[in-house]
Design an enzyme around this catalytic site. Structure first.
Site, PDB file in Angstrom:
ATOM      1  N   TYR A 142       1.993  -4.231  15.032  1.00  0.00           N
ATOM      2  CA  TYR A 142       0.967  -4.146  16.077  1.00  0.00           C
ATOM      3  C   TYR A 142       1.259  -5.100  17.230  1.00  0.00           C
ATOM      4  CZ  TYR A 142      -2.595  -1.445  13.511  1.00  0.00           C
ATOM      5  OH  TYR A 142      -3.303  -0.467  12.869  1.00  0.00           O
ATOM      6  N   LYS A 188       7.636  -2.272   1.983  1.00  0.00           N
ATOM      7  CA  LYS A 188       8.680  -1.237   2.014  1.00  0.00           C
ATOM      8  C   LYS A 188      10.027  -1.957   1.922  1.00  0.00           C
ATOM      9  CE  LYS A 188       9.993   3.085   2.540  1.00  0.00           C
ATOM     10  NZ  LYS A 188       9.786   4.128   1.526  1.00  0.00           N
ATOM     11  N   ASP A 220       4.810   3.869  -0.058  1.00  0.00           N
ATOM     12  CA  ASP A 220       4.672   5.312  -0.304  1.00  0.00           C
ATOM     13  C   ASP A 220       4.131   5.563  -1.713  1.00  0.00           C
ATOM     14  OD1 ASP A 220       7.122   4.233  -1.144  1.00  0.00           O
ATOM     15  OD2 ASP A 220       8.328   5.970  -0.565  1.00  0.00           O
ATOM     16  N   ASP A 244      -4.042  -0.835   7.282  1.00  0.00           N
ATOM     17  CA  ASP A 244      -4.879   0.065   8.088  1.00  0.00           C
ATOM     18  C   ASP A 244      -4.917   1.443   7.429  1.00  0.00           C
ATOM     19  OD1 ASP A 244      -6.336   0.941  10.399  1.00  0.00           O
ATOM     20  OD2 ASP A 244      -4.492   1.828  11.179  1.00  0.00           O
ATOM     21  N   ASP A 248      -8.160   3.317   4.930  1.00  0.00           N
ATOM     22  CA  ASP A 248      -8.833   4.586   5.264  1.00  0.00           C
ATOM     23  C   ASP A 248      -8.671   5.578   4.105  1.00  0.00           C
ATOM     24  OD1 ASP A 248      -9.480   3.649   7.872  1.00  0.00           O
ATOM     25  OD2 ASP A 248      -9.071   5.610   8.764  1.00  0.00           O
TER      26      ASP A 248
HETATM   27  C1  IPM Z   1      -9.150  -0.561  12.549  1.00  0.00           C
HETATM   28  C2  IPM Z   1      -8.666   0.272  13.722  1.00  0.00           C
HETATM   29  C3  IPM Z   1      -7.858  -0.605  14.670  1.00  0.00           C
HETATM   30  C4  IPM Z   1      -6.600  -1.027  13.936  1.00  0.00           C
HETATM   31  C5  IPM Z   1      -7.493   0.017  16.015  1.00  0.00           C
HETATM   32  C6  IPM Z   1      -8.678   0.600  16.721  1.00  0.00           C
HETATM   33  C7  IPM Z   1      -6.820  -0.982  16.908  1.00  0.00           C
HETATM   34  O1  IPM Z   1      -7.956   1.387  13.284  1.00  0.00           O
HETATM   35  O2  IPM Z   1      -9.858  -1.554  12.797  1.00  0.00           O
HETATM   36  O3  IPM Z   1      -8.848  -0.215  11.425  1.00  0.00           O
HETATM   37  O4  IPM Z   1      -5.622  -0.274  13.861  1.00  0.00           O
HETATM   38  O5  IPM Z   1      -6.604  -2.146  13.427  1.00  0.00           O
HETATM   39 MN    MN Z   2      -8.096   1.720  11.126  1.00  0.00          MN
END
Ligand code: IPM
Ligand code: MN
Ligand code: NAD
Length: 356
Positions: A142, A188, A220, A244, A248
């Site tokens: 990032y 990885k 993976d 990240d 999710d």
């Molecule tokens: C999160 C989001 C952020 C990230 C983005 C919006 C910069 O996806 O907080 O998970 O990737 O960290």
């Molecule tokens: Mn996110």
């Protein structure tokens, strides 16, 4: 009476809708527990760009630094997708994390028994899941330099220094000591140099925590194992981008991404936010699930303000509400008694606390 200053950043999309409900609940619980919360609102994201041409005005950074904790909703939206990187809503959030030194993002994933049928995964696979993703938040791909895009060629750079790995590894091991004493470090290392350094460094830190069982997994495989047998995990330690994505993915065990809170710590002041984004597809409809944000507010009380009773009250009221079958539409297909709006969920939780 104890009094705390809270920087409130509502942001874009569903951000204002969900933060308003968290504040409703915070007001109810602070009254009950006899402390005062002074909120000050700051702009960040697309709304800040529209207002002042900058996704993160200095005032937002200063105000956040001078607060006792930050409550944040979400930023971003289609409207700002094509802006230059520095002006995008996402840059505002990344800068805030960096400026405040919030290198550790803790994302707990728990499955409420009441929602076991709400997940797209099988009940026998997810029952009892209780894991914590410890995501590095201010380094990795990032932020790595160089980064470049001329329309013909583009690149980013994944960088971690040993010191950055040491400090996030310590957060993971310390967290594991308060849990099931297991850390799975995800990388990885079969391909990436940065992951080889990550792995070697995590091994070194593990020596200071002999009670904690350490394992390593390639990312993976981890993505696959999370849906095959998520109960094998206690603490997942990983870098910025892997964390990240995996968090999710993990949210779907709980039934909705609208249920997962997070805390970002390690810096000047803690920041509390749901793991999801601004959900532009449902913004303004009053149907977003505010529970992730309300749980983030609870984490704020627990970890930044030390108001444990208040946090317990919020968590308890949410559990009760789910037991009673109240759901926003993201969870509505499953055993919903009453389908509620964002506002109704916030009011029901606040009322439960006030009347208890
Ligand atoms: C999160 C989001 C952020 C990230 C983005 C919006 C910069 O996806 O907080 O998970 O990737 O960290
Ligand atoms: Mn996110
Ligand atoms: P998203 O998390 O906003 O939405 C993904 C899906 O989940 C959508 O269908 C959305 O409707 C649903 N969803 C998310 N939160 C929900 C909630 N509380 N209740 C019910 N449903 C919910 O991810 P995206 O669509 O990939 O990104 C949209 C924007 O949000 C982008 O601009 C992205 O950069 C931004 N984003 C911001 C943050 C943040 O502020 N921390 C996090 C992730 C994404």
């Amino acid at each position: 009476m104890k009094s705390y200053n809270i920087a409130v950043i509502k942001g874009d999309g569903i951000g204002p809708e969900i933060v308003d409900e968290a504040i409703k609940v915070l007001d109810a619980v602070s009254k009950k527990e006899n402390f005062e919360l002074n909120y000050k609102e700051y702009l960040m994201g697309g709304c800040a760009y529209e207002a002042v041409g900058n996704p993160i005005p200095d005032e937002t950074i200063e105000g956040s630094k001078n607060s006792d904790a930050i409550l944040f909703g979400s930023i971003g939206g289609y409207k700002w997708d094509d802006l230059p990187r520095e002006l995008k809503p996402e840059s505002g959030l990344l800068k805030l994390r960096k400026e405040l030194g919030l290198f550790a993002n803790l994302r707990p994933v728990a499955v409420f028994d009441e929602l076991i049928e709400a997940s797209s995964m099988k009940p026998e696979v997810i029952k009892g899941v209780d894991l914590l993703v410890v995501r590095e938040l201010t380094g990795g791909i990032y932020f790595g330099e160089p980064r470049f895009n001329d329309g013909q060629k583009a690149y980013n750079t994944m960088v971690y220094t040993k010191d950055e790995i040491i400090r996030i590894a310590k957060v993971a091991f310390e967290s594991a000591m308060k849990r099931e004493k297991k850390v799975c470090s995800v990388d990885k290392a079969n391909v990436l140099e940065v992951s080889r350094l990550w792995r070697a460094t995590v091994e070194e830190i593990a020596r200071d925590y002999p009670e904690v069982e350490l394992s390593h997994m390639f990312v993976d495989n981890a993505a696959m194992q999370l849906v095959r047998d998520p109960r094998q995990f206690d603490v997942i330690l990983t870098g910025n981008i892997f964390g990240d994505i995996l968090s999710d993915e993990a949210s779907m065990m709980s039934g909705s991404i609208g249920l997962l809170p997070s805390s970002s710590i390690g810096g000047i002041v803690g920041l509390y936010e749901p793991i999801h984004g601004s959900a532009p597809d449902i913004a303004g409809q009053g149907i977003a699930n505010p529970i992730a944000t309300i749980l983030s507010a609870s984490m704020m009380l627990r970890y930044s303000l030390g108001e444990i009773n208040a946090a317990d009250k919020i968590d308890g009221a949410i559990k009760e509400l789910l037991q009673e079958g109240y759901r926003t539409p993201d969870l509505a297909k499953y055993h919903a008694k009453v389908i509620c709006s964002t506002e109704e969920i916030g009011s029901l939780i606040a009322d439960k606390i006030s009347k208890a």
